[in-house]
Design a protein around this motif. Structure first.
Motif, PDB file in Angstrom:
ATOM      1  N   VAL A 176       0.868  -1.176   0.000  1.00  0.00           N
ATOM      2  CA  VAL A 176       0.000   0.000   0.000  1.00  0.00           C
ATOM      3  C   VAL A 176       0.903   1.223   0.000  1.00  0.00           C
ATOM      4  O   VAL A 176       1.849   1.300   0.788  1.00  0.00           O
ATOM      5  N   GLY A 177       0.641   2.179  -0.883  1.00  0.00           N
ATOM      6  CA  GLY A 177       1.500   3.347  -0.955  1.00  0.00           C
ATOM      7  C   GLY A 177       0.889   4.446  -1.794  1.00  0.00           C
ATOM      8  O   GLY A 177      -0.337   4.487  -1.994  1.00  0.00           O
ATOM      9  N   VAL A 178       1.756   5.317  -2.294  1.00  0.00           N
ATOM     10  CA  VAL A 178       1.281   6.444  -3.086  1.00  0.00           C
ATOM     11  C   VAL A 178       0.548   5.961  -4.339  1.00  0.00           C
ATOM     12  O   VAL A 178      -0.386   6.608  -4.816  1.00  0.00           O
ATOM     13  N   GLY A 179       0.944   4.806  -4.848  1.00  0.00           N
ATOM     14  CA  GLY A 179       0.273   4.259  -6.029  1.00  0.00           C
ATOM     15  C   GLY A 179      -1.157   3.874  -5.744  1.00  0.00           C
ATOM     16  O   GLY A 179      -2.024   3.981  -6.618  1.00  0.00           O
ATOM     17  N   THR A 180      -1.435   3.439  -4.523  1.00  0.00           N
ATOM     18  CA  THR A 180      -2.804   3.086  -4.137  1.00  0.00           C
ATOM     19  C   THR A 180      -3.693   4.327  -4.177  1.00  0.00           C
ATOM     20  O   THR A 180      -4.813   4.294  -4.697  1.00  0.00           O
ATOM     21  N   VAL A 181      -3.177   5.421  -3.643  1.00  0.00           N
ATOM     22  CA  VAL A 181      -3.920   6.679  -3.652  1.00  0.00           C
ATOM     23  C   VAL A 181      -4.056   7.208  -5.081  1.00  0.00           C
ATOM     24  O   VAL A 181      -5.130   7.653  -5.504  1.00  0.00           O
ATOM     25  N   GLY A 182      -2.941   7.146  -5.836  1.00  0.00           N
ATOM     26  CA  GLY A 182      -2.970   7.626  -7.221  1.00  0.00           C
ATOM     27  C   GLY A 182      -3.964   6.854  -8.069  1.00  0.00           C
ATOM     28  O   GLY A 182      -4.684   7.442  -8.895  1.00  0.00           O
ATOM     29  N   TYR A 183      -4.020   5.567  -7.866  1.00  0.00           N
ATOM     30  CA  TYR A 183      -4.982   4.746  -8.609  1.00  0.00           C
ATOM     31  C   TYR A 183      -6.413   5.127  -8.241  1.00  0.00           C
ATOM     32  O   TYR A 183      -7.273   5.289  -9.110  1.00  0.00           O
ATOM     33  N   ALA A 184      -6.669   5.270  -6.938  1.00  0.00           N
ATOM     34  CA  ALA A 184      -8.018   5.608  -6.485  1.00  0.00           C
ATOM     35  C   ALA A 184      -8.483   6.938  -7.068  1.00  0.00           C
ATOM     36  O   ALA A 184      -9.650   7.096  -7.438  1.00  0.00           O
ATOM     37  N   LEU A 185      -7.582   7.904  -7.164  1.00  0.00           N
ATOM     38  CA  LEU A 185      -7.945   9.228  -7.681  1.00  0.00           C
ATOM     39  C   LEU A 185      -8.030   9.258  -9.210  1.00  0.00           C
ATOM     40  O   LEU A 185      -8.830  10.006  -9.776  1.00  0.00           O
ATOM     41  N   GLY A 186      -7.204   8.456  -9.864  1.00  0.00           N
ATOM     42  CA  GLY A 186      -7.099   8.573 -11.312  1.00  0.00           C
ATOM     43  C   GLY A 186      -7.938   7.625 -12.137  1.00  0.00           C
ATOM     44  O   GLY A 186      -8.313   7.951 -13.272  1.00  0.00           O
ATOM     45  N   ILE A 187      -8.279   6.450 -11.590  1.00  0.00           N
ATOM     46  CA  ILE A 187      -8.910   5.437 -12.436  1.00  0.00           C
ATOM     47  C   ILE A 187     -10.316   5.832 -12.869  1.00  0.00           C
ATOM     48  O   ILE A 187     -10.741   5.513 -13.984  1.00  0.00           O
TER      49      ILE A 187
END
Length: 237
Positions: A176-187
């Motif tokens: 879990v990391g910045v990619g998890t947040v980035g995915y949630a915001l961007g997908i």
């Protein structure tokens, strides 16, 4: 369970688009894995299970997809060719791509893999859903539950499911990391952008001929009235 969708309308494009989307989806997942900067909720869960069982990421993805598909039975959901293909193809592709991408890359390269993986994931979603051959098993679980419980919102059910698998995956050792947040915001925005661009137009259908009557002209032989219809069913990522 009978398969939904048919291939009478534009089969070559729809099959090509379906499998191109599923392959790209697997590649995008591998890119995010190799970034080491965080995964989407379901992949955090898959990675955690893989670390605990010693199985490959792709094998776990296939196994979880198959188990989720079994949950469609009590919900009376019908899978499509795209649904079944989703279970198998993505898992095989993600394992093959992870084997090709080296680990331990510099941070700027990993950040590029993460960003590219999120964008590619959005495009892949638009491709395979646009083929109108069935949603993925995890989305069918969500929409099927909402259909059986009309008082529940799709947003609430999806949030509960994804928060649950994210927490379980994190406890199992998933990243879990910045990619998890980035995915949630961007997908969401990415999917909304790509789906209309890849959606295969629905097949036109001929309107039923009208029976001649007083004041109604005789129909012209051979003439048909065409109208557009929606896809096989509403599909969410």
């Amino acid at each position: 369970m009978a398969l939904i969708g048919n291939l009478r309308h534009r089969p070559a494009r729809r099959l090509t688009q379906l499998y191109a989307g599923l392959v790209l989806y697997g590649v995008s997942m591998a890119m995010m894995i190799r970034s080491g900067l965080g995964l989407d909720p379901w992949d955090v869960f898959h990675q955690g299970l893989a670390r605990q069982t010693g199985l490959s990421f792709g094998t776990v993805t296939i196994a979880v997809g198959a188990l989720v598909l079994l949950l469609w039975i009590p919900l009376r959901q019908r899978p499509g060719l795209g649904t079944v293909s989703n279970v198998v193809v993505i898992g095989l592709v993600v394992d093959a791509t992870v084997a090709l991408l080296p680990a331990g890359l510099p941070l700027p390269v990993r950040a590029g893999l993460l960003l590219g993986g999120i964008v590619a994931n959005g495009a892949a979603t638009g491709l395979y859903l646009g083929a109108r051959l069935g949603p993925g098993p995890r989305d069918g679980l969500m929409t099927g539950y909402v259909a059986r419980r009309p008082g529940r919102s799709v947003r609430l059910v999806r949030t509960v499911i994804e928060v649950t698998v994210l927490a379980l995956g994190w406890l199992l050792g998933g990243t879990v990391g910045v990619g998890t947040v980035g995915y949630a915001l961007g997908i969401g925005p990415l999917t909304q952008f790509f789906i209309p661009r890849f959606a295969v137009p629905a097949a036109p259908v001929a309107a039923a001929p009208r029976t001649p009557g007083p004041g109604r002209p005789e129909p012209v032989p051979g003439a048909t009235a065409l109208r557009g219809v929606g896809g096989d069913h509403a599909e969410l990522r």
